[in-house]
Design a protein around this motif. Structure first.
Motif: not given
Length: 346
Positions: A258-271
């Protein structure tokens, strides 16, 4: 003593044994404000699937962070209670929303020690309003008081995400732990499903329904987790004199499709690492005590993501934990609750 202060944190398994973790997860995930599906589907999902698959993995994660004295969250919460007691003239109790000591047992202990107790000052240890954190503590405490302590008056401290004293303490704690040569500061808050933000919207026409809704004044913001977390980030950033482009907000701990609040931490850190950030610091203001979500999810998992994507130095900023100035503020909150009651009823 006719007044007492009760601080309430999330809770923790009694040990990292699979059986204890399963029991804890069962209580946590069967809370209708955490997994907010219909009871039959929640029961099917939690008892039929999650509790048959997740406890061993979670037990390993808890084992990896467990201290000699016990669960970090529990140890730090006990230390915080002692610090608050040192700053308070009223007796201080500690309860957990899930696990031990329960809210019921914490109130019972205060009543047994102080039979003349008339007023209980409740402080949920959550700076921001969310139905799965702040709200569930307040609802549970009221249910316990109504069912078992009907003569006890309950005064409740509201979310304090924008309290200037809290912001000062948070900003100072971040400043003390920040490396001098860091490149970027990420404010990572615990995530919630977007549907819970819409559910808490008292107007039913604002949160995640309007463009840039968090920047537009509305009664909904008193109950909006997203607005309050973004506000905390911006107010602390101003106190730290952070430059645009050197900090941002993200949300961690999402679960399921399901959709959670974003941006997501794991993806943000990778980016961030892929874009050339070499020295990253992360602070988790939704938590006041270091726990599985900070020590393991950020301190271990997020660190690995950063390094694997080209990062070089990763700093996890500690939570407020048992800092003396933070404990004093909680004691002050308790005193102010009673002062406000007297002012209101005078």
């Amino acid at each position: 003593m006719k007044q007492a202060l009760l601080i309430v944190n999330l809770g923790s398994p009694d040990s990292y044994a699979v059986a204890d973790v399963r029991r804890y997860l069962g209580e946590f995930l069967m809370d209708e404000r955490v997994v907010d599906f219909s009871k039959w589907f929640r029961t099917f999902l939690v008892k039929g699937i999650i509790l048959n698959t997740r406890p061993p993995k979670s037990a390993e994660a808890y084992k990896g962070i467990w201290w000699e004295e016990g669960s970090p969250l529990m140890v730090l919460s006990e230390r915080l209670k002692e610090q608050v007691q040192a700053h308070s003239d009223m007796p201080v109790g500690l309860g957990m929303r899930y696990g031990n000591p329960s809210i019921h047992s914490a109130i019972q202990k205060l009543k047994e020690a102080h039979p003349d107790l008339e007023t209980l000052h409740l402080i949920p240890l959550y700076p921001h309003y969310a139905m799965s954190s702040y709200e569930t503590v307040v609802v549970k405490a009221r249910e316990v008081v109504e069912a078992h302590f009907p003569d006890l008056e309950l005064l409740v401290k509201g979310p304090f995400y924008d309290d200037e004293r809290y912001l000062n303490i948070l900003a100072n704690s971040i400043k003390a732990a920040l490396p001098e040569d860091y490149d970027y500061l990420l404010f990572s808050y615990h995530g919630v499903p977007e549907r819970q933000i819409r559910h808490s919207d008292v107007s039913k026409a604002h949160c995640l329904r309007l463009d840039n809704c968090c920047a537009k004044d509305s009664p909904a913001q008193a109950f909006c987790y997203r607005h309050q977390t973004l506000a905390t980030t911006e107010m602390v950033a101003r106190q730290l004199d952070l430059k645009a482009g050197t900090y941002s907000t993200s949300f961690q701990s999402r679960l399921g499709p399901i959709k959670w609040l974003d941006p997501y931490t794991d993806k943000t850190i990778a980016e961030l690492a892929q874009k050339g950030v070499k020295k990253l610091a992360v602070v988790c203001p939704a938590f006041v005590s270091d726990c599985l979500e900070t020590i393991e999810e950020i301190g271990v998992e997020a660190r690995e993501i950063f390094m694997e994507n080209g990062g070089e130095d990763f700093t996890l900023i500690p939570c407020l934990n048992d800092q003396s100035d933070w404990a004093k503020l909680l004691a002050d909150f308790g005193t102010e609750l009673y002062a406000k009651k007297i002012e209101t009823t005078a």
